[in-house]
Design a protein around this motif. Structure first.
Motif, PDB file in Angstrom:
ATOM      1  N   ILE A 155      -8.000   9.294  -3.735  1.00 18.85           N
ATOM      2  CA  ILE A 155      -7.498   9.529  -2.381  1.00 18.85           C
ATOM      3  C   ILE A 155      -6.364   8.560  -2.049  1.00 18.85           C
ATOM      4  O   ILE A 155      -6.498   7.344  -2.159  1.00 18.85           O
ATOM      5  N   SER A 156      -5.241   9.135  -1.643  1.00 16.49           N
ATOM      6  CA  SER A 156      -4.027   8.355  -1.394  1.00 16.49           C
ATOM      7  C   SER A 156      -3.433   8.739  -0.048  1.00 16.49           C
ATOM      8  O   SER A 156      -3.699   9.830   0.457  1.00 16.49           O
ATOM      9  N   LYS A 188       0.495   3.274  -7.167  1.00 13.54           N
ATOM     10  CA  LYS A 188       1.626   4.060  -6.660  1.00 13.54           C
ATOM     11  C   LYS A 188       1.799   5.366  -7.433  1.00 13.54           C
ATOM     12  O   LYS A 188       1.812   5.370  -8.655  1.00 13.54           O
ATOM     13  N   MET A 210       3.041   7.790  -2.685  1.00 14.40           N
ATOM     14  CA  MET A 210       1.653   7.892  -2.251  1.00 14.40           C
ATOM     15  C   MET A 210       0.912   6.689  -2.820  1.00 14.40           C
ATOM     16  O   MET A 210       1.036   6.389  -4.011  1.00 14.40           O
ATOM     17  N   LEU A 211       0.144   6.018  -1.952  1.00 22.23           N
ATOM     18  CA  LEU A 211      -0.586   4.822  -2.388  1.00 22.23           C
ATOM     19  C   LEU A 211      -2.082   5.096  -2.394  1.00 22.23           C
ATOM     20  O   LEU A 211      -2.647   5.546  -1.383  1.00 22.23           O
ATOM     21  N   LEU A 214      -7.357   1.458  -0.989  1.00 26.58           N
ATOM     22  CA  LEU A 214      -8.295   0.434  -1.465  1.00 26.58           C
ATOM     23  C   LEU A 214      -9.655   0.694  -0.818  1.00 26.58           C
ATOM     24  O   LEU A 214      -9.732   1.374   0.222  1.00 26.58           O
ATOM     25  N   GLN A 217     -10.213   1.234   3.072  1.00 29.07           N
ATOM     26  CA  GLN A 217      -9.000   1.614   3.824  1.00 29.07           C
ATOM     27  C   GLN A 217      -9.171   3.025   4.385  1.00 29.07           C
ATOM     28  O   GLN A 217      -9.577   3.916   3.642  1.00 29.07           O
TER      29      GLN A 217
HETATM   30  C1  LIG Z   1      -6.971  14.527   0.901  1.00 24.54           C
HETATM   31  C2  LIG Z   1      -6.675  13.567   1.995  1.00 24.54           C
HETATM   32  C3  LIG Z   1      -5.390  12.814   1.794  1.00 24.54           C
HETATM   33  C4  LIG Z   1      -4.258  13.487   2.527  1.00 24.54           C
HETATM   34  C5  LIG Z   1      -3.030  12.641   2.482  1.00 24.54           C
HETATM   35  C6  LIG Z   1      -1.899  13.353   3.186  1.00 24.54           C
HETATM   36  C7  LIG Z   1      -0.747  12.437   3.278  1.00 24.54           C
HETATM   37  C8  LIG Z   1      -0.655  11.808   4.630  1.00 24.54           C
HETATM   38  O1  LIG Z   1      -0.046  12.383   5.488  1.00 24.54           O
HETATM   39  S1  LIG Z   1      -1.401  10.344   4.954  1.00 24.54           S
HETATM   40  C9  LIG Z   1      -0.834  10.013   6.637  1.00 24.54           C
HETATM   41  C10 LIG Z   1       0.455   9.243   6.676  1.00 24.54           C
HETATM   42  N1  LIG Z   1       0.317   7.954   6.047  1.00 24.54           N
HETATM   43  C11 LIG Z   1      -0.332   6.946   6.667  1.00 24.54           C
HETATM   44  O2  LIG Z   1      -0.829   7.058   7.786  1.00 24.54           O
HETATM   45  C12 LIG Z   1      -0.396   5.660   5.893  1.00 24.54           C
HETATM   46  C13 LIG Z   1      -0.407   4.450   6.831  1.00 24.54           C
HETATM   47  N2  LIG Z   1      -0.255   3.243   6.035  1.00 24.54           N
HETATM   48  C14 LIG Z   1      -1.318   2.667   5.482  1.00 24.54           C
HETATM   49  O3  LIG Z   1      -2.476   3.050   5.698  1.00 24.54           O
HETATM   50  C15 LIG Z   1      -1.062   1.523   4.553  1.00 24.54           C
HETATM   51  O4  LIG Z   1       0.247   1.059   4.723  1.00 24.54           O
HETATM   52  C16 LIG Z   1      -1.253   1.930   3.054  1.00 24.54           C
HETATM   53  C17 LIG Z   1      -2.738   2.251   2.818  1.00 24.54           C
HETATM   54  C18 LIG Z   1      -0.405   3.163   2.672  1.00 24.54           C
HETATM   55  C19 LIG Z   1      -0.817   0.804   2.153  1.00 24.54           C
HETATM   56  O5  LIG Z   1      -1.350  -0.386   2.655  1.00 24.54           O
HETATM   57  P1  LIG Z   1      -1.708  -1.605   1.675  1.00 24.54           P
HETATM   58  O6  LIG Z   1      -2.856  -1.190   0.809  1.00 24.54           O
HETATM   59  O7  LIG Z   1      -1.874  -2.813   2.516  1.00 24.54           O
HETATM   60  O8  LIG Z   1      -0.438  -1.635   0.748  1.00 24.54           O
HETATM   61  P2  LIG Z   1       0.500  -2.871   0.447  1.00 24.54           P
HETATM   62  O9  LIG Z   1      -0.343  -3.932  -0.240  1.00 24.54           O
HETATM   63  O10 LIG Z   1       1.310  -3.224   1.623  1.00 24.54           O
HETATM   64  O11 LIG Z   1       1.470  -2.195  -0.614  1.00 24.54           O
HETATM   65  C20 LIG Z   1       1.031  -1.875  -1.920  1.00 24.54           C
HETATM   66  C21 LIG Z   1       2.287  -1.702  -2.754  1.00 24.54           C
HETATM   67  O12 LIG Z   1       3.026  -0.567  -2.247  1.00 24.54           O
HETATM   68  C22 LIG Z   1       4.323  -0.995  -1.781  1.00 24.54           C
HETATM   69  N3  LIG Z   1       4.626  -0.281  -0.558  1.00 24.54           N
HETATM   70  C23 LIG Z   1       3.832  -0.104   0.521  1.00 24.54           C
HETATM   71  N4  LIG Z   1       4.475   0.607   1.463  1.00 24.54           N
HETATM   72  C24 LIG Z   1       5.689   0.883   0.971  1.00 24.54           C
HETATM   73  C25 LIG Z   1       6.822   1.581   1.483  1.00 24.54           C
HETATM   74  N5  LIG Z   1       6.802   2.180   2.679  1.00 24.54           N
HETATM   75  N6  LIG Z   1       7.913   1.663   0.701  1.00 24.54           N
HETATM   76  C26 LIG Z   1       7.952   1.094  -0.538  1.00 24.54           C
HETATM   77  N7  LIG Z   1       6.909   0.416  -1.064  1.00 24.54           N
HETATM   78  C27 LIG Z   1       5.801   0.314  -0.323  1.00 24.54           C
HETATM   79  C28 LIG Z   1       4.201  -2.489  -1.545  1.00 24.54           C
HETATM   80  O13 LIG Z   1       5.449  -3.116  -1.654  1.00 24.54           O
HETATM   81  C29 LIG Z   1       3.232  -2.900  -2.650  1.00 24.54           C
HETATM   82  O14 LIG Z   1       3.952  -2.938  -3.865  1.00 24.54           O
HETATM   83  P3  LIG Z   1       3.608  -4.044  -4.995  1.00 24.54           P
HETATM   84  O15 LIG Z   1       2.163  -3.825  -5.363  1.00 24.54           O
HETATM   85  O16 LIG Z   1       4.557  -3.727  -6.103  1.00 24.54           O
HETATM   86  O17 LIG Z   1       3.847  -5.373  -4.339  1.00 24.54           O
END
Ligand SMILES: CCCCCCCC(=O)SCCNC(=O)CCNC(=O)[C@H](O)C(C)(C)COP(=O)(O)OP(=O)(O)OC[C@H]1O[C@@H](n2cnc3c(N)ncnc32)[C@H](O)[C@@H]1OP(=O)(O)O
Length: 218
Positions: A155-156, A188, A210-211, A214, A217
């Protein structure tokens, strides 16, 4: 086929896949909401098309408002918590039976990518016959979620989503969107996709990160 795509095959079954992150496990609705649910959702879309495109006499608008209010009152006692409603979980219906999602049909879903076809409706219009610019990221984001799932990633959530608007995207015109995982790097997943018309002309392309969530989260 790239090595990463090959590695993604079948990973949906890996141990612990559904326990990742704090995201609940949602199952597909077994019967797509029953025999009339798809009808209801499509009728609602037709109603939305009508509601944003008519200029009706006041009496007709009043009657329509009363009927819409009566319909809402009929359904209201049957609300259930997220994950139990057929809307959004009915895999056999356009847009999975969601009124938010574009009412498109998935015709390819595997680790090599996902393809979906459909039209932007009148209620998606921005101006001058073109789809509203905000509806395209919705289409791309939902596709990116499906691509992540089809690839077998845990799940991402979308960390970023970029859309290039190359040409006007017309409403009421059959279109196709197709994308795939380009690269995986730890948590990633990098994905790209293209929105095209029937002749293959690219109307928009998009990319996303897509991340993987954890533990805990949301
Ligand atoms: C089936 C159900 C799933 C459906 C999914 C549908 C898709 C969606 O619409 S989801 C809704 C929209 N998205 C959201 O609401 C997400 C909101 N954001 C969050 O929850 C958090 O920021 C989350 C979980 C994505 C990441 O948070 P966190 O675990 O703290 O990540 P963080 O440690 O900052 O970053 C991890 C890595 O990604 C990178 N990264 C994070 N954000 C970005 C970004 N915007 N751009 C580039 N790199 C990024 C970081 O630099 C880091 O890289 P490295 O490991 O190389 O240093």
């Amino acid at each position: 086929m790239s090595e990463q795509v090959e590695r993604g095959r079948g990973r949906g079954d890996v141990d612990g896949y559904e326990k990742h992150g704090g995201f609940p496990v949602y199952r597909a609705a077994e019967d797509d909401g029953g025999p009339d649910f798809g009808r209801l959702i499509e009728a609602m879309r037709v109603l939305q098309d009508a509601a944003v495109s008519v200029s009706a006499p006041a009496d007709v608008v009043r009657q329509a408002a009363e009927q819409a209010e009566a319909l809402a009152a009929l359904l209201e006692p049957h609300r259930v918590p997220e994950g139990q409603q057929p809307g959004g979980r009915s895999m056999g219906l356009p847009g999975r039976g969601s009124l938010l999602m574009l009412p498109w049909t998935v015709d390819k879903f595997d680790a090599t990518g996902v393809r979906s076809t459909g039209v932007f409706r009148r209620f998606h219009m921005g101006g001058n016959g073109a789809a509203h610019g905000g509806t395209l990221p919705l289409l791309f984001d939902d596709l990116f979620g499906m691509i992540t799932h089809a690839y077998g990633r845990p799940i991402s959530r979308t960390a970023y989503l970029h859309v290039n608007y190359r040409k006007i995207t017309p409403i009421d015109t059959p279109l196709v969107i197709e994308g795939q995982v380009d690269r995986v790097d730890g948590r990633k997943t990098f994905i790209t996709a293209k929105l095209m018309d029937a002749e293959g002309t690219v109307l928009a392309d998009g990319e996303a990160l897509m991340l993987v969530l954890l533990p805990g989260q949301p």
